[in-house]
Design a protein around this motif. Sequence first.
Motif, PDB file in Angstrom:
ATOM      1  N   ALA A 232       0.828  -1.207   0.000  1.00 62.52           N
ATOM      2  CA  ALA A 232       0.000   0.000   0.000  1.00 62.52           C
ATOM      3  C   ALA A 232       0.859   1.252   0.000  1.00 62.52           C
ATOM      4  CB  ALA A 232      -0.931  -0.014   1.214  1.00 62.52           C
ATOM      5  N   ALA A 233       1.954   1.239   0.785  1.00 64.82           N
ATOM      6  CA  ALA A 233       2.857   2.391   0.818  1.00 64.82           C
ATOM      7  C   ALA A 233       3.566   2.567  -0.515  1.00 64.82           C
ATOM      8  CB  ALA A 233       3.880   2.224   1.943  1.00 64.82           C
ATOM      9  N   VAL A 234       3.973   1.466  -1.132  1.00 65.61           N
ATOM     10  CA  VAL A 234       4.650   1.529  -2.429  1.00 65.61           C
ATOM     11  C   VAL A 234       3.707   2.072  -3.492  1.00 65.61           C
ATOM     12  CG1 VAL A 234       5.628   0.109  -4.278  1.00 65.61           C
ATOM     13  CG2 VAL A 234       6.327  -0.268  -1.913  1.00 65.61           C
ATOM     14  N   ALA A 235       2.449   1.645  -3.465  1.00 63.64           N
ATOM     15  CA  ALA A 235       1.489   2.065  -4.482  1.00 63.64           C
ATOM     16  C   ALA A 235       1.144   3.542  -4.389  1.00 63.64           C
ATOM     17  CB  ALA A 235       0.213   1.227  -4.371  1.00 63.64           C
ATOM     18  N   ALA A 236       1.308   4.152  -3.218  1.00 63.84           N
ATOM     19  CA  ALA A 236       0.883   5.538  -3.019  1.00 63.84           C
ATOM     20  C   ALA A 236       1.956   6.560  -3.326  1.00 63.84           C
ATOM     21  CB  ALA A 236       0.398   5.727  -1.580  1.00 63.84           C
ATOM     22  N   GLY A 237       3.162   6.129  -3.651  1.00 69.78           N
ATOM     23  CA  GLY A 237       4.232   7.070  -3.934  1.00 69.78           C
ATOM     24  C   GLY A 237       5.130   6.540  -5.029  1.00 69.78           C
ATOM     25  N   TRP A 238       6.227   7.236  -5.255  1.00 66.54           N
ATOM     26  CA  TRP A 238       7.184   6.800  -6.265  1.00 66.54           C
ATOM     27  C   TRP A 238       8.383   6.134  -5.589  1.00 66.54           C
ATOM     28  CZ3 TRP A 238       7.606   4.881 -10.656  1.00 66.54           C
ATOM     29  CH2 TRP A 238       8.772   4.924 -11.432  1.00 66.54           C
ATOM     30  N   LEU A 255       9.837  -9.766  -1.141  1.00 66.74           N
ATOM     31  CA  LEU A 255       8.971  -8.659  -1.525  1.00 66.74           C
ATOM     32  C   LEU A 255       9.790  -7.499  -2.079  1.00 66.74           C
ATOM     33  CD1 LEU A 255       6.204  -7.382  -1.699  1.00 66.74           C
ATOM     34  CD2 LEU A 255       6.396  -6.732   0.707  1.00 66.74           C
ATOM     35  N   MET A 256      10.953  -7.229  -1.497  1.00 69.03           N
ATOM     36  CA  MET A 256      11.809  -6.161  -2.013  1.00 69.03           C
ATOM     37  C   MET A 256      12.283  -6.474  -3.431  1.00 69.03           C
ATOM     38  SD  MET A 256      14.105  -5.023   1.255  1.00 69.03           S
ATOM     39  CE  MET A 256      13.377  -4.066   2.599  1.00 69.03           C
ATOM     40  N   CYS A 257      12.578  -7.740  -3.696  1.00 67.38           N
ATOM     41  CA  CYS A 257      12.956  -8.134  -5.055  1.00 67.38           C
ATOM     42  C   CYS A 257      11.831  -7.802  -6.025  1.00 67.38           C
ATOM     43  CB  CYS A 257      13.270  -9.625  -5.110  1.00 67.38           C
ATOM     44  SG  CYS A 257      14.779 -10.113  -4.250  1.00 67.38           S
ATOM     45  N   CYS A 258      10.600  -8.094  -5.626  1.00 69.01           N
ATOM     46  CA  CYS A 258       9.446  -7.816  -6.488  1.00 69.01           C
ATOM     47  C   CYS A 258       9.258  -6.318  -6.702  1.00 69.01           C
ATOM     48  CB  CYS A 258       8.179  -8.422  -5.874  1.00 69.01           C
ATOM     49  SG  CYS A 258       8.166 -10.215  -5.817  1.00 69.01           S
ATOM     50  N   ARG A 282       6.282  -1.407  -9.622  1.00 73.02           N
ATOM     51  CA  ARG A 282       7.724  -1.458  -9.812  1.00 73.02           C
ATOM     52  C   ARG A 282       8.218  -0.056  -9.513  1.00 73.02           C
ATOM     53  NH1 ARG A 282       9.740  -2.385 -15.572  1.00 73.02           N
ATOM     54  NH2 ARG A 282       9.540  -0.130 -15.638  1.00 73.02           N
ATOM     55  N   LYS A 283       8.762   0.115  -8.346  1.00 72.00           N
ATOM     56  CA  LYS A 283       9.099   1.437  -7.867  1.00 72.00           C
ATOM     57  C   LYS A 283      10.533   1.455  -7.332  1.00 72.00           C
ATOM     58  CE  LYS A 283       4.809   3.029  -8.355  1.00 72.00           C
ATOM     59  NZ  LYS A 283       3.979   3.361  -7.190  1.00 72.00           N
ATOM     60  N   PRO A 284      11.183   2.633  -7.322  1.00 74.75           N
ATOM     61  CA  PRO A 284      12.488   2.749  -6.672  1.00 74.75           C
ATOM     62  C   PRO A 284      12.371   2.538  -5.164  1.00 74.75           C
ATOM     63  CG  PRO A 284      12.137   4.567  -8.203  1.00 74.75           C
ATOM     64  CD  PRO A 284      10.824   3.862  -8.056  1.00 74.75           C
ATOM     65  N   LEU A 285      13.357   1.865  -4.618  1.00 75.10           N
ATOM     66  CA  LEU A 285      13.392   1.540  -3.197  1.00 75.10           C
ATOM     67  C   LEU A 285      14.701   2.065  -2.625  1.00 75.10           C
ATOM     68  CD1 LEU A 285      11.665  -0.095  -1.139  1.00 75.10           C
ATOM     69  CD2 LEU A 285      13.053  -2.089  -1.728  1.00 75.10           C
ATOM     70  N   LEU A 286      14.650   2.580  -1.396  1.00 70.10           N
ATOM     71  CA  LEU A 286      15.825   3.158  -0.736  1.00 70.10           C
ATOM     72  C   LEU A 286      15.886   2.622   0.686  1.00 70.10           C
ATOM     73  CD1 LEU A 286      18.149   5.299  -0.861  1.00 70.10           C
ATOM     74  CD2 LEU A 286      16.484   6.978  -0.062  1.00 70.10           C
ATOM     75  N   LEU A 287      17.057   2.116   1.102  1.00 68.38           N
ATOM     76  CA  LEU A 287      17.194   1.462   2.397  1.00 68.38           C
ATOM     77  C   LEU A 287      18.376   2.046   3.169  1.00 68.38           C
ATOM     78  CD1 LEU A 287      17.006  -2.210   1.041  1.00 68.38           C
ATOM     79  CD2 LEU A 287      15.075  -0.762   1.689  1.00 68.38           C
ATOM     80  N   THR A 288      18.276   2.029   4.500  1.00 63.89           N
ATOM     81  CA  THR A 288      19.412   2.395   5.343  1.00 63.89           C
ATOM     82  C   THR A 288      19.550   1.362   6.457  1.00 63.89           C
ATOM     83  OG1 THR A 288      18.345   3.713   7.081  1.00 63.89           O
ATOM     84  CG2 THR A 288      18.759   4.808   4.971  1.00 63.89           C
ATOM     85  N   ARG A 296      20.138 -12.518   1.074  1.00 60.36           N
ATOM     86  CA  ARG A 296      19.856 -13.592   0.131  1.00 60.36           C
ATOM     87  C   ARG A 296      20.400 -13.223  -1.249  1.00 60.36           C
ATOM     88  NH1 ARG A 296      15.270 -16.843   1.868  1.00 60.36           N
ATOM     89  NH2 ARG A 296      14.301 -16.766  -0.180  1.00 60.36           N
ATOM     90  N   PRO A 297      20.850 -14.233  -2.017  1.00 61.20           N
ATOM     91  CA  PRO A 297      21.501 -13.939  -3.302  1.00 61.20           C
ATOM     92  C   PRO A 297      20.637 -13.161  -4.279  1.00 61.20           C
ATOM     93  CG  PRO A 297      21.896 -16.217  -2.647  1.00 61.20           C
ATOM     94  CD  PRO A 297      20.892 -15.663  -1.686  1.00 61.20           C
ATOM     95  N   ASP A 298      19.320 -13.476  -4.350  1.00 59.24           N
ATOM     96  CA  ASP A 298      18.479 -12.782  -5.321  1.00 59.24           C
ATOM     97  C   ASP A 298      18.310 -11.313  -4.974  1.00 59.24           C
ATOM     98  OD1 ASP A 298      17.106 -13.502  -3.069  1.00 59.24           O
ATOM     99  OD2 ASP A 298      15.313 -14.219  -4.085  1.00 59.24           O
ATOM    100  N   LEU A 299      18.284 -10.976  -3.671  1.00 57.12           N
ATOM    101  CA  LEU A 299      18.203  -9.568  -3.283  1.00 57.12           C
ATOM    102  C   LEU A 299      19.539  -8.870  -3.497  1.00 57.12           C
ATOM    103  CD1 LEU A 299      16.626  -7.212  -2.081  1.00 57.12           C
ATOM    104  CD2 LEU A 299      17.290  -8.004   0.193  1.00 57.12           C
ATOM    105  N   ALA A 300      20.645  -9.589  -3.274  1.00 54.25           N
ATOM    106  CA  ALA A 300      21.967  -8.981  -3.446  1.00 54.25           C
ATOM    107  C   ALA A 300      22.151  -8.448  -4.860  1.00 54.25           C
ATOM    108  CB  ALA A 300      23.061 -10.001  -3.125  1.00 54.25           C
ATOM    109  N   GLU A 301      21.589  -9.124  -5.858  1.00 52.21           N
ATOM    110  CA  GLU A 301      21.706  -8.670  -7.237  1.00 52.21           C
ATOM    111  C   GLU A 301      20.907  -7.402  -7.499  1.00 52.21           C
ATOM    112  OE1 GLU A 301      22.500 -12.241 -10.223  1.00 52.21           O
ATOM    113  OE2 GLU A 301      20.543 -12.409  -9.259  1.00 52.21           O
ATOM    114  N   ARG A 302      20.001  -7.055  -6.572  1.00 45.95           N
ATOM    115  CA  ARG A 302      19.141  -5.892  -6.752  1.00 45.95           C
ATOM    116  C   ARG A 302      19.489  -4.759  -5.794  1.00 45.95           C
ATOM    117  NH1 ARG A 302      16.142 -10.577  -7.563  1.00 45.95           N
ATOM    118  NH2 ARG A 302      14.635 -10.567  -9.278  1.00 45.95           N
TER     119      ARG A 302
END
Length: 491
Positions: A232-238, A255-258, A282-288, A296-302
């Motif tokens: 819901a948070a992802v859908a409401a912003g960029w 979910l972050m991979c998706c 499909r939105k930009p994601l920013l993490l700290t 996990r390997p699939d997330l590491a590639e992203r």
Amino acid sequence: MSEDEKSPAREVISNYAQAHFRYFRTADGTVYAQRNGHPVARPIRSQGTTGSHRQELMVGLFRDGYGVFNGTALKEALDLIEALAITEQVQPVHIRVAPGFDGATWLDLGRNDGQSVRIHPTGWDILTPDPQEVCWRRTQLTGELPLPVKDTDGKGIDLLMRLCNFANAQTESLAIAWLIGCLGPSVPVPAPFLTGPQGAGKSTGARMLLRIIEGMTSDLRRAPKDEENLIAAVAAGWVTALDNLSHLGPDLSDLMCCIVTGAETIKRALFTDGDVVRSRYRKPLLLTGIDVGVIRPDLAERLLPLRLERPRVRRTEAELWAEFEEILPVILGSLLDLTVKVRAAQAQIPTDLRMADFAHLCAQLDTATGFGALDAYRASLDDLNDDVIEGDVLAQTVLDHAAGIEPGADVRMTSSEWLHCLTQLYTREGLRPAPKGWPTTGKVLSDRLKRLQPVLAARGVVIDWGRTKTARYIEMARPPQPSPGEQGGMF
């Protein structure tokens, strides 16, 4: 005028609405209303605090002298308009960025007058887009951006880097590449992961990157506890920015991979048994965070690791953000100038990286500026591979076993035979117990190896699956090392 000659209230409302608004539907069937000549569209069923179409109609009717209408008349008129709009042409709505005509893209400044930035390889301009070209959707997360400054000569990028505490020039180039990627609606970008010691300004740096795209009212948030709230948070912003992560469980990691590369969720529509609601994202994601444990390997590639260092001189929050807000128009203008140059640059597409679109963008950035962003991106992925291997004893054991395979040779065994072989190697012929989480069956081992396949390939160990007439097998091989003449490659 007699009572018989008066038009019913619902007709007055529907006639007024169709004269002053354009109605259309999106691919999922949601009907939107767009005031004539204005690029912002609102779903006609919205009751949101950002303003609903119902409120638009009520205010317009009152100001134009038609009076105040009761809720029943408004509901009947909107029901009719919604039914008529189902037959209208399908058009998408966009949040913050959108594709345009002739290879252009648009950036929504979040202004009430609808002024936006049109970005094209030949330049950028502040314009009000044609409603037939771009339909903006606004939510509470859509902050207002200042009007960007023209002809900054790159000054804004320098000002931004002085405020951030990035460890080196390579990290700075990756942050700039990510910002440029956020201005493209069709380019998946990896998720920057701002890391560093305590006091390095990770949250502050993340807020700066976020507010360049989403405005000064945007902020970081804690990771939601369940998938539904995060979607819901992802859908409401960029841009979705999650702060101070300390653990990435399997569900959140998947979910972050998706979110980064795109997916769709389907859930039952409210008050129905057979109808569904589709949600694509499909939105930009920013993490700290300082340390999120095993990646996990699939997330590491992203992911896109951006390391920060502790500043030598501390400043107050009020002083820092006052300066940032003052220079934000210059930063945004410089970013748009650089985006134009990057999109006009010609560069070969790297074919060996998972996020090929972002790798191509880095190559274009290097062509336009000479920053070395592509090499920095490759190095960051190599570091992430090391992190994955250091956190996975199975990967370490496979590499230990592969060290005994001659280059150019391969070994084939069934999954059960591989499980016995690797278990014996790790436990040193039973002298120590297998670790927690160690595969217990050949099928589990095969699934784990499929996840580790890209990481192991980056370390020169190729895992493949095949079948003979009697059984399936797993093949482990070490390709021959390329000659010095072949190592130059295309890049």
